[in-house]
Design an enzyme around this catalytic site. Structure first.
Site, PDB file in Angstrom:
ATOM      1  N   HIS A   1      -2.639   7.503   2.844  1.00  0.00           N
ATOM      2  CA  HIS A   1      -3.419   6.778   2.178  1.00  0.00           C
ATOM      3  C   HIS A   1      -4.375   6.265   2.963  1.00  0.00           C
ATOM      4  O   HIS A   1      -4.186   6.088   4.046  1.00  0.00           O
ATOM      5  CB  HIS A   1      -2.163   5.127   2.344  1.00  0.00           C
ATOM      6  CG  HIS A   1      -2.529   3.851   2.097  1.00  0.00           C
ATOM      7  ND1 HIS A   1      -3.124   3.637   0.930  1.00  0.00           N
ATOM      8  CD2 HIS A   1      -2.525   2.972   3.067  1.00  0.00           C
ATOM      9  CE1 HIS A   1      -4.112   2.126   0.969  1.00  0.00           C
ATOM     10  NE2 HIS A   1      -2.849   1.951   2.335  1.00  0.00           N
TER      11      HIS A   1
ATOM     12  N   ASN B   1     -10.350   1.316   0.734  1.00  0.00           N
ATOM     13  CA  ASN B   1      -8.893   1.198   0.817  1.00  0.00           C
ATOM     14  C   ASN B   1      -8.530   0.380  -0.600  1.00  0.00           C
ATOM     15  O   ASN B   1      -8.950  -0.430  -1.117  1.00  0.00           O
ATOM     16  CB  ASN B   1      -7.784   0.323   2.249  1.00  0.00           C
ATOM     17  CG  ASN B   1      -7.159   0.174   1.915  1.00  0.00           C
ATOM     18  OD1 ASN B   1      -6.762   0.518   0.837  1.00  0.00           O
ATOM     19  ND2 ASN B   1      -6.726   0.000   3.145  1.00  0.00           N
TER      20      ASN B   1
ATOM     21  N   CYS C   1       0.661  -0.982  -0.022  1.00  0.00           N
ATOM     22  CA  CYS C   1      -0.206   0.109  -0.223  1.00  0.00           C
ATOM     23  C   CYS C   1       0.763   1.249   0.074  1.00  0.00           C
ATOM     24  O   CYS C   1       0.519   2.203  -0.471  1.00  0.00           O
ATOM     25  CB  CYS C   1      -0.661   0.202   1.446  1.00  0.00           C
ATOM     26  SG  CYS C   1      -1.919  -1.289   1.704  1.00  0.00           S
TER      27      CYS C   1
HETATM   28  N1  COA Z   1     -18.648  -6.063  11.398  1.00  0.00           N
HETATM   29  C1  COA Z   1     -19.154  -6.222  12.626  1.00  0.00           C
HETATM   30  N2  COA Z   1     -18.062  -5.885  13.521  1.00  0.00           N
HETATM   31  C2  COA Z   1     -16.769  -6.218  12.970  1.00  0.00           C
HETATM   32  C3  COA Z   1     -16.267  -6.026  12.495  1.00  0.00           C
HETATM   33  C4  COA Z   1     -17.137  -6.054  11.569  1.00  0.00           C
HETATM   34  N3  COA Z   1     -16.889  -5.733   9.752  1.00  0.00           N
HETATM   35  N4  COA Z   1     -15.046  -6.667  12.220  1.00  0.00           N
HETATM   36  C5  COA Z   1     -14.156  -6.669  13.174  1.00  0.00           C
HETATM   37  N5  COA Z   1     -15.561  -6.530  13.799  1.00  0.00           N
HETATM   38  C6  COA Z   1     -15.642  -6.461  15.371  1.00  0.00           C
HETATM   39  C7  COA Z   1     -14.377  -7.886  16.021  1.00  0.00           C
HETATM   40  O1  COA Z   1     -15.039  -9.103  15.832  1.00  0.00           O
HETATM   41  C8  COA Z   1     -14.218  -7.378  17.404  1.00  0.00           C
HETATM   42  O2  COA Z   1     -15.419  -7.621  18.245  1.00  0.00           O
HETATM   43  P1  COA Z   1     -15.789  -8.111  19.647  1.00  0.00           P
HETATM   44  O3  COA Z   1     -14.872  -6.839  20.398  1.00  0.00           O
HETATM   45  O4  COA Z   1     -16.433  -8.948  20.277  1.00  0.00           O
HETATM   46  O5  COA Z   1     -13.871  -8.722  19.763  1.00  0.00           O
HETATM   47  C9  COA Z   1     -14.781  -5.024  17.261  1.00  0.00           C
HETATM   48  O6  COA Z   1     -15.214  -5.391  15.946  1.00  0.00           O
HETATM   49  C10 COA Z   1     -13.329  -4.532  17.946  1.00  0.00           C
HETATM   50  O7  COA Z   1     -12.775  -5.381  16.726  1.00  0.00           O
HETATM   51  P2  COA Z   1     -11.274  -4.645  16.360  1.00  0.00           P
HETATM   52  O8  COA Z   1     -10.435  -5.048  15.265  1.00  0.00           O
HETATM   53  O9  COA Z   1     -10.229  -4.319  17.744  1.00  0.00           O
HETATM   54  O10 COA Z   1     -11.265  -3.124  15.663  1.00  0.00           O
HETATM   55  P3  COA Z   1     -10.339  -1.758  15.418  1.00  0.00           P
HETATM   56  O11 COA Z   1     -11.314  -0.699  16.366  1.00  0.00           O
HETATM   57  O12 COA Z   1      -9.146  -2.023  15.999  1.00  0.00           O
HETATM   58  O13 COA Z   1     -10.902  -1.465  13.864  1.00  0.00           O
HETATM   59  C11 COA Z   1      -9.902  -2.278  11.935  1.00  0.00           C
HETATM   60  C12 COA Z   1     -10.635  -2.716  12.988  1.00  0.00           C
HETATM   61  C13 COA Z   1      -9.249  -3.196  10.778  1.00  0.00           C
HETATM   62  C14 COA Z   1     -10.789  -1.088  10.748  1.00  0.00           C
HETATM   63  C15 COA Z   1      -8.688  -1.161  12.237  1.00  0.00           C
HETATM   64  O14 COA Z   1      -7.522  -1.987  13.378  1.00  0.00           O
HETATM   65  C16 COA Z   1      -7.948  -0.621  11.067  1.00  0.00           C
HETATM   66  O15 COA Z   1      -8.300   0.706   9.678  1.00  0.00           O
HETATM   67  N6  COA Z   1      -6.403  -1.286  11.610  1.00  0.00           N
HETATM   68  C17 COA Z   1      -5.703  -0.645   9.855  1.00  0.00           C
HETATM   69  C18 COA Z   1      -5.902  -0.884   8.552  1.00  0.00           C
HETATM   70  C19 COA Z   1      -5.082  -1.547   7.838  1.00  0.00           C
HETATM   71  O16 COA Z   1      -5.123  -2.752   8.686  1.00  0.00           O
HETATM   72  N7  COA Z   1      -5.528  -1.571   6.345  1.00  0.00           N
HETATM   73  C20 COA Z   1      -5.035  -2.759   5.826  1.00  0.00           C
HETATM   74  C21 COA Z   1      -3.187  -2.417   5.495  1.00  0.00           C
HETATM   75  S1  COA Z   1      -3.079  -0.918   4.678  1.00  0.00           S
END
Ligand code: COA
Length: 320
Positions: free
Chosen positions: A247, A277, A111
């Site tokens: 990004h 993304n 990315c």
């Molecule tokens: N819909 C509903 N619930 C979801 C979900 C979805 N699509 N995806 C995950 N959850 C749930 C999880 O199961 C978790 O549940 P729990 O609390 O019961 O265990 C809860 O939501 C929180 O998940 P978490 O992973 O802690 O959320 P977060 O606030 O960290 O957000 C991302 C997740 C991926 C959106 C965030 O971490 C992010 O944007 N990361 C960077 C993006 C990335 O890696 N991009 C790729 C590289 S460029």
């Protein structure tokens, strides 16, 4: 190096958050509040290489050139059905650019690839080895995810962003980093079996995996560091920069970076709400949209910043 023209292209199918909740356990509120994404475009009947070529064609037209003027095609792509030939070679054929005087090659820096690619283009332009480079970042990330895994499938979209680059003094500074952390984001495809393979499971297929929270933290920290470093390297101050194009991985990441800099919020551009993304294509797609809508003008100073699997990061200061 200077940007002579930009272009972009997205698939025709728009998929809203509500459409996703029809087949995976998610909902619009979760996706919107956690990521800022409302919809994304997803490849259906399009051919990926034609989408990339369309973005390229638009960039060539915006530059006031014709395909025959292009003397190097560089594509950045993480994954598509052709491992070989390169996407750049396929695009050359679609645009009808005859060989042998227009070499082609692909790059892959995940990315963060847009600025990695700019750096390669600059080395060819600055030394006079190429006059007009067509540089395309094109990604179909939606074909790398497992559509039953809500943690990943809601995050991505497909698209292509392109530009024609030529001689000029507008590429002011850059910074590229890489830290080996292969388990943070990865996607594995099996290669062909051979009679000499040893061990089991060497080439197992694993759809995109990501440690979202870890990536989130590293993205914010690295962006705050890289943006400051690259602006200082260019001999400029934060407030000199007119536009920040980061990004588009998560609106909350962009907001966290924005908060760290005491600048007018409108300088931080965003289209993740409607595009998702799109990996390396996200910055050049955003750039093309902002130029075409008149928000970025000739002479403006821009900062690009990206991060991705590796863990790689990249930043650059460029005048439009
Ligand atoms: N819909 C509903 N619930 C979801 C979900 C979805 N699509 N995806 C995950 N959850 C749930 C999880 O199961 C978790 O549940 P729990 O609390 O019961 O265990 C809860 O939501 C929180 O998940 P978490 O992973 O802690 O959320 P977060 O606030 O960290 O957000 C991302 C997740 C991926 C959106 C965030 O971490 C992010 O944007 N990361 C960077 C993006 C990335 O890696 N991009 C790729 C590289 S460029």
């Amino acid at each position: 190096m200077k940007i002579l023209g930009t272009g972009s292209a997205v698939p025709k199918q728009t998929v809203t958050n509500d459409m996703l909740s029809d087949f995976v356990d998610t909902n619009d509120v979760w996706i919107t509040t956690r990521t800022g994404i409302k919809s994304r475009q997803i490849i259906t009947t399009e051919r990926f290489e034609e989408l990339a070529a369309l973005a390229g064609q638009r960039a060539i037209e915006a530059a006031g050139l014709v395909p025959e003027d292009i003397d190097f095609i560089i594509c950045h792509n993480v994954c598509n059905v052709y491992v070989t030939p390169s996407l750049a070679a396929l695009v050359q054929g679609i645009l009808g650019i005859k060989g042998p005087n227009c070499p082609t090659m692909d790059l892959n820096s995940a990315c963060a690839g847009f600025t990695y690619g700019l750096e390669i283009c600059d080395s060819f332009i600055a030394t006079g080895r190429a006059k007009h480079i067509l540089f395309i970042c094109a990604e179909e990330v939606t074909r790398m995810v497992d559509w039953t895994q809500r943690e990943t499938c809601v995050l991505f979209g497909d698209g292509a962003g392109a530009m024609v680059l030529g001689a000029g003094d507008n590429y002011l500074a850059s910074k590229l980093t890489s830290t080996p952390m292969p388990d943070v984001i990865y996607y594995r495809l099996p290669c062909e079996p051979t009679p000499f393979e040893t061990g089991e499971g060497i080439d197992t297929h694993i759809a995109m995996q990501l440690k979202g929270r870890e990536v989130f933290r590293m993205a914010v920290t690295s962006a705050q560091r890289d943006i400051r470093d690259v602006i200082e390297k260019a001999g400029l101050k934060l407030e000199d920069i007119d536009h920040f194009l980061l990004h588009q991985a998560n609106q909350r990441i962009i907001d966290a970076i924005k908060q760290d800099f005491d600048l007018p919020p409108e300088r931080f551009h965003s289209n993740i709400q409607k595009r998702g993304n799109t990996s390396s294509a996200s910055i050049p797609m955003l750039l093309d949209e902002e130029i075409r809508e008149g928000r970025i003008k000739r002479g403006d100073l821009m900062v690009f910043n990206g991060f991705g699997a590796g863990f790689v990061t990249s930043a650059a200061v460029m005048r439009y």
